[in-house]
Write an enzyme that holds these catalytic residues in place. Structure first.
Site, PDB file in Angstrom:
ATOM      1  N   GLU A 126      26.318 -32.773   3.971  1.00 21.25           N
ATOM      2  CA  GLU A 126      26.498 -34.221   3.759  1.00 21.25           C
ATOM      3  C   GLU A 126      27.647 -34.412   2.788  1.00 21.25           C
ATOM      4  O   GLU A 126      28.131 -33.430   2.212  1.00 21.25           O
ATOM      5  CB  GLU A 126      25.201 -34.830   3.175  1.00 21.25           C
ATOM      6  CG  GLU A 126      24.017 -34.694   4.115  1.00 21.25           C
ATOM      7  CD  GLU A 126      22.737 -35.303   3.544  1.00 21.25           C
ATOM      8  OE1 GLU A 126      22.821 -36.052   2.543  1.00 21.25           O
ATOM      9  OE2 GLU A 126      21.671 -35.021   4.101  1.00 21.25           O
ATOM     10  N   ALA A 129      26.653 -32.924  -0.302  1.00 21.03           N
ATOM     11  CA  ALA A 129      26.073 -31.584  -0.205  1.00 21.03           C
ATOM     12  C   ALA A 129      26.897 -30.692   0.706  1.00 21.03           C
ATOM     13  O   ALA A 129      26.702 -30.666   1.918  1.00 21.03           O
ATOM     14  CB  ALA A 129      24.631 -31.668   0.307  1.00 21.03           C
ATOM     15  N   GLU A 363      30.020 -22.131   6.867  1.00 23.86           N
ATOM     16  CA  GLU A 363      28.855 -21.238   6.687  1.00 23.86           C
ATOM     17  C   GLU A 363      28.920 -20.512   5.348  1.00 23.86           C
ATOM     18  O   GLU A 363      28.656 -19.323   5.233  1.00 23.86           O
ATOM     19  CB  GLU A 363      28.708 -20.268   7.868  1.00 23.86           C
ATOM     20  CG  GLU A 363      28.349 -21.055   9.122  1.00 23.86           C
ATOM     21  CD  GLU A 363      27.652 -20.261  10.204  1.00 23.86           C
ATOM     22  OE1 GLU A 363      27.076 -19.190   9.906  1.00 23.86           O
ATOM     23  OE2 GLU A 363      27.652 -20.740  11.343  1.00 23.86           O
TER      24      GLU A 363
HETATM   25  C1  LIG Z   1      35.225 -27.588  11.012  1.00 20.24           C
HETATM   26  C2  LIG Z   1      33.948 -27.612  10.240  1.00 20.24           C
HETATM   27  C3  LIG Z   1      32.760 -27.412  10.891  1.00 20.24           C
HETATM   28  C4  LIG Z   1      31.546 -27.448  10.188  1.00 20.24           C
HETATM   29  N1  LIG Z   1      30.375 -27.317  10.864  1.00 20.24           N
HETATM   30  C5  LIG Z   1      29.212 -27.523  10.206  1.00 20.24           C
HETATM   31  C6  LIG Z   1      27.974 -27.551  10.903  1.00 20.24           C
HETATM   32  O1  LIG Z   1      27.930 -27.341  12.120  1.00 20.24           O
HETATM   33  N2  LIG Z   1      26.852 -27.820  10.221  1.00 20.24           N
HETATM   34  C7  LIG Z   1      26.859 -28.047   8.875  1.00 20.24           C
HETATM   35  O2  LIG Z   1      25.800 -28.297   8.318  1.00 20.24           O
HETATM   36  N3  LIG Z   1      28.028 -28.005   8.175  1.00 20.24           N
HETATM   37  C8  LIG Z   1      29.191 -27.767   8.796  1.00 20.24           C
HETATM   38  N4  LIG Z   1      30.381 -27.744   8.107  1.00 20.24           N
HETATM   39  C9  LIG Z   1      30.355 -27.912   6.665  1.00 20.24           C
HETATM   40  C10 LIG Z   1      30.765 -26.658   5.889  1.00 20.24           C
HETATM   41  O3  LIG Z   1      29.746 -25.697   5.926  1.00 20.24           O
HETATM   42  C11 LIG Z   1      31.152 -27.076   4.488  1.00 20.24           C
HETATM   43  O4  LIG Z   1      32.385 -27.753   4.584  1.00 20.24           O
HETATM   44  C12 LIG Z   1      31.284 -25.914   3.531  1.00 20.24           C
HETATM   45  O5  LIG Z   1      30.024 -25.381   3.249  1.00 20.24           O
HETATM   46  C13 LIG Z   1      31.972 -26.298   2.234  1.00 20.24           C
HETATM   47  O6  LIG Z   1      31.469 -27.482   1.709  1.00 20.24           O
HETATM   48  P1  LIG Z   1      32.466 -28.642   1.231  1.00 20.24           P
HETATM   49  O7  LIG Z   1      33.391 -28.890   2.343  1.00 20.24           O
HETATM   50  O8  LIG Z   1      31.685 -29.760   0.751  1.00 20.24           O
HETATM   51  O9  LIG Z   1      33.273 -27.991   0.053  1.00 20.24           O
HETATM   52  P2  LIG Z   1      32.867 -28.004  -1.497  1.00 20.24           P
HETATM   53  O10 LIG Z   1      31.504 -27.482  -1.649  1.00 20.24           O
HETATM   54  O11 LIG Z   1      33.169 -29.338  -2.051  1.00 20.24           O
HETATM   55  O12 LIG Z   1      33.868 -26.929  -2.083  1.00 20.24           O
HETATM   56  C14 LIG Z   1      35.207 -27.224  -2.489  1.00 20.24           C
HETATM   57  C15 LIG Z   1      35.781 -25.978  -3.164  1.00 20.24           C
HETATM   58  O13 LIG Z   1      35.023 -25.655  -4.311  1.00 20.24           O
HETATM   59  C16 LIG Z   1      34.552 -24.326  -4.230  1.00 20.24           C
HETATM   60  N5  LIG Z   1      33.244 -24.211  -4.851  1.00 20.24           N
HETATM   61  C17 LIG Z   1      32.200 -25.077  -4.776  1.00 20.24           C
HETATM   62  N6  LIG Z   1      31.162 -24.621  -5.457  1.00 20.24           N
HETATM   63  C18 LIG Z   1      31.509 -23.421  -5.953  1.00 20.24           C
HETATM   64  C19 LIG Z   1      30.878 -22.448  -6.732  1.00 20.24           C
HETATM   65  N7  LIG Z   1      29.611 -22.611  -7.174  1.00 20.24           N
HETATM   66  N8  LIG Z   1      31.554 -21.329  -7.060  1.00 20.24           N
HETATM   67  C20 LIG Z   1      32.835 -21.139  -6.647  1.00 20.24           C
HETATM   68  N9  LIG Z   1      33.478 -22.023  -5.911  1.00 20.24           N
HETATM   69  C21 LIG Z   1      32.840 -23.160  -5.569  1.00 20.24           C
HETATM   70  C22 LIG Z   1      34.501 -24.037  -2.764  1.00 20.24           C
HETATM   71  O14 LIG Z   1      34.532 -22.651  -2.477  1.00 20.24           O
HETATM   72  C23 LIG Z   1      35.713 -24.745  -2.249  1.00 20.24           C
HETATM   73  O15 LIG Z   1      36.853 -23.955  -2.451  1.00 20.24           O
HETATM   74  C24 LIG Z   1      31.566 -27.670   8.784  1.00 20.24           C
HETATM   75  C25 LIG Z   1      32.786 -27.845   8.138  1.00 20.24           C
HETATM   76  C26 LIG Z   1      33.965 -27.838   8.838  1.00 20.24           C
HETATM   77  C27 LIG Z   1      35.243 -28.050   8.089  1.00 20.24           C
END
Ligand SMILES: Cc1cc2nc3c(=O)[nH]c(=O)nc-3n(C[C@H](O)[C@H](O)[C@H](O)COP(=O)(O)OP(=O)(O)OC[C@H]3O[C@@H](n4cnc5c(N)ncnc54)[C@H](O)[C@@H]3O)c2cc1C
Ligand SMILES: Cc1cc2nc3c(=O)[nH]c(=O)nc-3n(C[C@H](O)[C@H](O)[C@H](O)COP(=O)(O)OP(=O)(O)OC[C@H]3O[C@@H](n4cnc5c(N)ncnc54)[C@H](O)[C@@H]3O)c2cc1C
Lengths: 385, 261
Positions: A126, A129, A363
């Site tokens: 979300e 999240a 993932e």
């Molecule tokens: C094309 C695509 C397909 C997807 N498909 C799905 C799907 O089918 N189902 C689903 O549920 N989700 C899906 N996602 C979501 C995806 O899993 C998330 O985008 C991913 O987990 C990262 O979350 P975020 O984008 O909010 O990044 P954020 O969590 O905001 O991270 C931003 C940056 O901060 C870093 N960061 C954050 N926390 C930490 C930490 N504790 N330590 C070190 N670094 C940190 C991250 O590594 C990243 O570099 C998809 C995303 C994309 C782009």
């Protein structure tokens, strides 16, 4: 290298390759350009039994596991990573059901996925999240006749195309992550709406959409396992699915390596084919070494998952991180070797480089997975497990 | 509906080499494949079964190694396969081939539609389909590009002719040959491949067919290949000499001499 695959696994891999080369290759550039979901290819994968690979035999599958899934994903991704993820996300969408669902639930939902008639999706992310999946806000309030869903999921692969969605939502808001549950929501359920389709850098033939729930009533029977376990179920799911992303990365790296070798063989500069230049040869050699190492780790992790081992978090995370970093590096180097042509849309490595980036993000981002690996490392004091 | 598909195994190349001493095709090192046109016939058969029920039986006359083509046919959706293989069938021309196939059809007893490819890529004659229909005394339609409708014992098809298309209605049973425009053959399925690996391949020899040895194979062939050869390519280009007027005069003389002007 011989990975001692069984005859059946070899058959799966070679048929997946045939589909990739005969049906995906001719259209991959067009699908990428038009951001078009590959329905024809999904149907072909269905009629070739590719969606049966990861489903148990009792539910009209072929009873394979993580390794078999990886073999298909690898071969599809060698040609087009967007097609590969669309296929793999269907498995992701039903893995929680396969692990926690009742016989009745499996009987209802799995055969449709096995035949390819229906596609699956998994939704946890979300706006609040991403890496921190414990911070979801979507609720599934227990009411008469089922659960009432409200909230918005974002970035969901196969969103809008899939028929069956496994959604993580809060059945008990007051307990935070411990109040999360996994619920199956079918497309066309009233109150279940699709938001905007994302415009992406890569894997553009795959569909990534927002799922919006507005007083969406889902039957009580669609809850998977016990309420309150959703968070753990999601973590378990990713533990098992990560080698699949690794396989996507291996396939992509393989495709990029092949394209780079082909180009270097025929490109002439300074009166020689550039493959005769040692600087180029060493780049190609490194690409091959990294790709093969990634493949070995991914297959090993997949076999570890299939062995039924209790703890697979570290191994599956390692395979995903290593393979996706490899894919990014190999694809970038493939563009470098192809020179200015490689930077052009007419050459496949341009797409591969764009496609590779996502593998380090979804993932579990590679940073977050490194956190996980480091945490485990401390637990076992660096000794081999 | 009982659907029968006739399938031939052929060398997987159109660049066949000929052994000048034996006057036969060099088969060494060439992979055998299902005659490409027959894959459309099989696909159409499988689609008919999916639509109308029944079963698809594939019949192939060939040497024992043609079994691999039949296994492939199973992976592509065939229910039953029959290999017609016997030394007596060897070196058959189109007539003797159709004779052998027709004997197999009579043994099968029940068939509603027999589907053949429009031609093979090795023999290339396109004769076996019509000959088979003649021997079975059933109607025949060639170059079918679409099966429009099947109802009880009636069939309506579209066929390709030089000027366009014809819609033809005929009774069943019937023999048709299909053009590649009719469908896009599917790829094999995993379950099909697995089934094909263990499937028993029924083989019928001359003893299984109600046909006398002098009707089949070389003995039953009314044509014989005396020689196979590549036509000699002769390039007879001639550059005319002299100034422009002389060249034009020479050219006109030549054309007149050849009665071309
Ligand atoms: C094309 C695509 C397909 C997807 N498909 C799905 C799907 O089918 N189902 C689903 O549920 N989700 C899906 N996602 C979501 C995806 O899993 C998330 O985008 C991913 O987990 C990262 O979350 P975020 O984008 O909010 O990044 P954020 O969590 O905001 O991270 C931003 C940056 O901060 C870093 N960061 C954050 N926390 C930490 C930490 N504790 N330590 C070190 N670094 C940190 C991250 O590594 C990243 O570099 C998809 C995303 C994309 C782009
Ligand atoms: C967006 C864009 C804009 C451009 N604009 C211009 C412009 O305005 N004007 C212009 O003249 N050109 C322009 N170019 C062309 C650019 O300069 C060439 O693409 C670049 O020099 C690489 O040459 P190539 O594409 O022929 O690659 P190749 O020469 O085929 O090289 C392919 C690979 O071989 C390596 N290689 C080749 N020779 C050797 C060697 N001897 N030793 C070690 N490695 C070698 C290269 O580093 C590369 O990795 C542009 C290219 C792009 C992509």
């Amino acid at each position: 290298m011989d990975y001692f695959l069984t005859d059946e696994q070899k058959t799966i891999k070679s048929l997946a390759r045939q589909i990739a080369e005969e049906r995906v290759l001719p259209v991959r550039a067009e699908l990428d350009e038009k951001e078009e979901f590959p329905w024809d290819i999904m149907r072909e994968l269905g009629s070739s039994d590719m969606f049966r690979v990861f489903i148990p035999e009792e539910y009209e599958g072929l009873g394979g596991g993580c390794l078999e899934l990886c073999l298909v994903v690898e071969e599809l991704s060698r040609v087009c990573s967007g097609v590969a993820v669309s296929y793999a996300a269907s498995a992701l969408g039903c893995m929680t059901l396969m692990e926690y669902g009742t016989d009745e639930q499996k009987r209802i939902f799995l055969p449709g996925i096995a035949s390819g008639e229906k596609i699956g999706a998994f939704a946890v992310t979300e706006s609040t999240a991403g890496s921190d999946i414990s911070n979801i806000k979507t609720t599934a309030e227990k009411v008469e006749g089922g659960y009432l869903l409200n909230g918005t999921k974002q970035f969901i692969t196969n969103g809008g195309e899939a028929a069956i969605y496994t959604v993580i939502a809060l059945t008990d808001k007051t307990r935070g992550a411990r109040g999360a549950s996994a619920i199956i929501v079918e497309k066309d359920t009233p109150g279940f709406i699709f938001g905007k389709k994302e415009k992406k850098m890569g894997i553009r033939s795959s569909a990534t959409r927002e799922l919006v729930f507005k007083n969406c009533l889902v039957p009580e029977e669609n809850l998977l396992g016990k309420p309150g376990l959703g968070f753990i179920q999601a973590l378990r799911l990713f533990d098992k699915s990560r080698p699949g992303i690794g396989a996507q990365a291996v396939g992509l790296a393989q495709g990029a390596l092949e394209a780079a070798v082909d180009y270097a063989e025929q490109r002439v500069q300074f009166d020689q084919h550039i493959i005769n230049i040692q600087a180029v040869q060493h780049m190609l050699a490194d690409m091959a070494i990294q790709t093969e190492a990634a493949r070995a780790l991914v297959y090993a992790a997949a076999r570890h998952v299939d062995s039924g081992a209790k703890s697979v978090t570290e191994e599956s995370s390692m395979s995903k991180v290593f393979a996706s970093d490899t894919a990014m590096k190999v694809a970038t180097d493939a563009v470098q070797i192809c020179g200015g042509s490689g930077y052009m849309r007419d050459y496949p490595v341009e797409k591969m480089m764009r496609d590779a980036k996502i593998l380090q993000i979804y993932e579990g981002t590679n940073q977050v997975l490194r956190n996980t690996i480091a945490l485990n490392l401390r637990k076992r004091k660096g000794r081999t497990a | 509906m009982n659907i029968v598909v006739c399938m031939k195994q052929v060398p997987g190349t159109t660049q066949v080499k000929i052994n000048p001493e034996t006057n036969s095709l060099v088969r060494e090192g060439i992979e055998n494949i299902i005659n490409p046109f027959d894959t459309y016939a099989l696909e159409e058969g499988v689609r008919l079964r999916e639509k109308y029920g029944g079963k698809v039986t594939v019949v192939c006359m060939g040497p024992p190694q043609a079994e691999s083509a039949l296994r492939e046919a199973i992976s592509l959706g065939a229910d039953d396969v029959i290999l017609l293989s016997d030394r007596a069938f060897a070196v058959a021309d189109t007539w003797a081939t159709a004779r052998t196939l027709s004997a197999a059809m009579k043994k099968l007893a029940s068939y509603d539609i027999i589907i053949c490819g429009r031609q093979t890529i090795d023999g290339d004659t396109g004769q076996v389909g019509p000959e088979l229909a003649e021997m079975l005394e059933v109607p025949f339609v060639a170059y079918v590009s679409n099966i429009e409708e099947i109802k009880e014992s009636y069939l309506r098809v579209r066929r390709m002719v030089e000027e366009g298309h014809e819609i033809i209605e005929t009774s069943l049973p019937t023999v048709i040959t299909v053009a590649k425009e009719i469908n896009v053959p599917r790829l094999p399925s995993l379950r099909g491949i697995m089934k094909s690996k263990n499937a028993a391949i029924t083989t019928w020899t001359i003893a299984d067919l109600n046909v006398s040895p002098d009707m089949v194979g070389l003995a039953g062939s009314s044509t014989q290949v005396i020689k196979i050869f590549f036509p000699q390519r002769v390039h007879r280009a001639e550059i005319l000499e002299g100034d422009l007027d002389t060249q034009v005069d020479t050219l006109i003389d030549r054309l007149k001499g050849a009665n071309l002007c």
